[in-house]
Design a protein around this motif. Structure first.
Motif, mmCIF file in Angstrom:
data_model
loop_
_atom_site.group_PDB
_atom_site.id
_atom_site.type_symbol
_atom_site.label_atom_id
_atom_site.label_comp_id
_atom_site.label_asym_id
_atom_site.label_seq_id
_atom_site.Cartn_x
_atom_site.Cartn_y
_atom_site.Cartn_z
ATOM 1 N N ARG A 31 25.412 123.939 -46.739
ATOM 2 C CA ARG A 31 24.761 123.920 -48.048
ATOM 3 C C ARG A 31 25.273 122.736 -48.866
ATOM 4 O O ARG A 31 26.466 122.623 -49.132
ATOM 5 C CB ARG A 31 25.034 125.224 -48.788
ATOM 6 N N THR A 33 26.052 120.829 -52.064
ATOM 7 C CA THR A 33 26.326 121.250 -53.436
ATOM 8 C C THR A 33 26.263 120.106 -54.431
ATOM 9 O O THR A 33 26.050 120.342 -55.621
ATOM 10 C CB THR A 33 27.705 121.922 -53.534
ATOM 11 N N ALA A 34 26.454 118.862 -53.967
ATOM 12 C CA ALA A 34 26.403 117.715 -54.883
ATOM 13 C C ALA A 34 26.275 116.430 -54.073
ATOM 14 O O ALA A 34 26.666 116.381 -52.908
ATOM 15 C CB ALA A 34 27.659 117.661 -55.748
ATOM 16 N N SER A 47 28.667 116.397 -50.904
ATOM 17 C CA SER A 47 29.595 117.522 -50.998
ATOM 18 C C SER A 47 28.899 118.767 -50.441
ATOM 19 O O SER A 47 27.763 119.067 -50.815
ATOM 20 C CB SER A 47 29.985 117.741 -52.463
ATOM 21 N N VAL A 48 29.577 119.454 -49.517
ATOM 22 C CA VAL A 48 28.975 120.602 -48.840
ATOM 23 C C VAL A 48 29.943 121.768 -48.759
ATOM 24 O O VAL A 48 31.155 121.584 -48.692
ATOM 25 C CB VAL A 48 28.503 120.234 -47.408
ATOM 26 N N ASP A 49 29.404 122.985 -48.785
ATOM 27 C CA ASP A 49 30.193 124.200 -48.569
ATOM 28 C C ASP A 49 30.213 124.500 -47.081
ATOM 29 O O ASP A 49 29.312 125.168 -46.568
ATOM 30 C CB ASP A 49 29.570 125.389 -49.312
ATOM 31 N N GLN A 85 35.005 123.386 -49.738
ATOM 32 C CA GLN A 85 34.256 122.215 -50.168
ATOM 33 C C GLN A 85 34.676 121.019 -49.313
ATOM 34 O O GLN A 85 35.824 120.608 -49.324
ATOM 35 C CB GLN A 85 34.540 121.940 -51.648
ATOM 36 N N ASP A 103 17.242 117.516 -50.154
ATOM 37 C CA ASP A 103 17.976 118.351 -49.203
ATOM 38 C C ASP A 103 17.037 118.661 -48.039
ATOM 39 O O ASP A 103 16.001 119.306 -48.222
ATOM 40 C CB ASP A 103 18.427 119.638 -49.887
ATOM 41 N N LEU A 110 17.771 116.657 -55.126
ATOM 42 C CA LEU A 110 19.182 116.706 -55.494
ATOM 43 C C LEU A 110 19.465 115.648 -56.548
ATOM 44 O O LEU A 110 18.923 114.537 -56.486
ATOM 45 C CB LEU A 110 20.055 116.450 -54.259
#
Length: 117
Positions: A31, A33-34, A47-49, A85, A103, A110
């Protein structure tokens, strides 16, 4: 030759263990995130989870957009611990400019956040 049927708790345990082994060899999406960078740059930090599961980014560029997808190694819960993260650095063929960032997994646009200098 005899065939034994696995049943009961033991059979379920063997089946679950087998699925865990198979899932450890597959990949899934991470996912996003930024996204950090600048319009006049070719570098983006995604940036990913993914909880330390070795994220890898794939980028598709067109004149109108940059589509980013992130794949990660599937990991069992005991391997995917700690800070969740992660960051992936990507280099574009051309400067980002006015192109949108999409995405690839969700199709959502994004926002580009300023990179830390």
């Amino acid at each position: 030759m005899s065939v034994r049927r696995l049943s009961g708790v033991g059979g379920v345990s063997v089946a679950v263990f087998g699925l865990l082994l198979l899932s450890a060899c597959s990949t899934e999406g991470g996912r996003i995130t930024a996204v950090y960078g600048a319009a006049d740059s070719r570098e983006l930090e995604i940036s990913v989870d993914t909880c330390n599961r070795n994220p890898v980014a794939e980028v598709e560029e067109t004149p109108e957009s940059v589509t980013v997808s992130v794949a990660v190694d599937s990991a069992s819960w005991w391997e995917a611990q700690g800070e969740c993260q992660d960051a992936v650095l990507v280099t574009l063929q051309d400067q980002l400019g006015e192109r949108s960032i999409v995405d690839g997994d969700t199709g959502r646009d994004l926002d580009l956040l300023p990179a830390d200098g």
